[in-house]
Scaffold this active site. Sequence first.
Site, PDB file in Angstrom:
ATOM      1  N   ASP A   9      66.613 -14.859 -12.139  1.00 21.03           N
ATOM      2  CA  ASP A   9      67.786 -14.122 -11.894  1.00 21.03           C
ATOM      3  C   ASP A   9      68.939 -15.174 -11.369  1.00 21.03           C
ATOM      4  OD1 ASP A   9      69.720 -12.040 -11.204  1.00 21.03           O
ATOM      5  OD2 ASP A   9      68.763 -12.283  -8.957  1.00 21.03           O
ATOM      6  N   ASP A  11      72.115 -14.198  -9.159  1.00 20.13           N
ATOM      7  CA  ASP A  11      72.536 -13.687  -7.842  1.00 20.13           C
ATOM      8  C   ASP A  11      71.556 -13.214  -6.897  1.00 20.13           C
ATOM      9  OD1 ASP A  11      75.831 -13.950  -8.678  1.00 20.13           O
ATOM     10  OD2 ASP A  11      75.058 -12.309 -10.110  1.00 20.13           O
TER      11      ASP A  11
END
Length: 255
Positions: A9, A11
Amino acid sequence: MSLNTLIFDVDGTLADTERDGHRPSFNLAFREFGLDWEWTVPLYGELLAVTGGKERIRHYVDRYHPEQLSDAHFEALVVQLHQSKTRHYMALLDKGSIPLRPGVLRLLNEARQAGLTLAIATTTTPENVTSLLSATLGPESIGWFKVIAAGDIVSAKKPAPDIYLWALDALGISAQEGLAFEDSENGLRSARAAGLPTLVTINEYTRGQDFSGAEAVLSDLGEPHQPYALHQGALPPTGWVDLDLCRRIAKTSNE
Ligand code: XBP
Ligand code: MG
């Protein structure tokens, strides 16, 4: 099947981008459009329940300014606000103000040296990913990732599994060959629903969320001189996440 791909991922996982990156960029966009909306640090924490910038703006308006929803130009405004926000965010990244989290560069390098595949599965806009990678690792680092699955490539964003399923399909691997890295409950639910074992590194906004189903929950990936703290799971209480540990985690989850 043994581990051959690490899927990250962006953020909150590669970098702490939300509080001092995305949030002020939304506020600059609101100002640019003459709106007096201000997303404070605590309010933004609440709004993070909804992933995706456009989706987050719609959710905020629905909750705090519902009268705007009936405006015939509302959808166009959301798109324009989001384009402006993306410009502000990319400018902020270009200044180099957001560093990678501890252990990220070390693990990426180790994986590349060992010939593992790297990939990204994120809700954020694709340009945000390439700008972050360029600013922190240099423009050539974009090519380190075989697949970058991002933004509106799927319509159902995290916690739906779609972005991870899209990435697995593009990579041509099964979930048992991958390990996902996430920072939030929405991200964890997305990766787990796609069948991926998942390691969570928490941050200020996500500590306290429900991480059941994670292989382990850590403060961060850790460095030899700055070890992680274990919050949940059967890993050593402190240390750093290296490939050996990743392989052990993937093996245990597939047993
Ligand atoms: C990231 C997000 C994104 C960013 C903003 O979630 O929710 O919406 O906050 O990005 P995750 P955009 O880390 O779970 O992928 O404004 O580009 O959508
Ligand atoms: Mg995240």
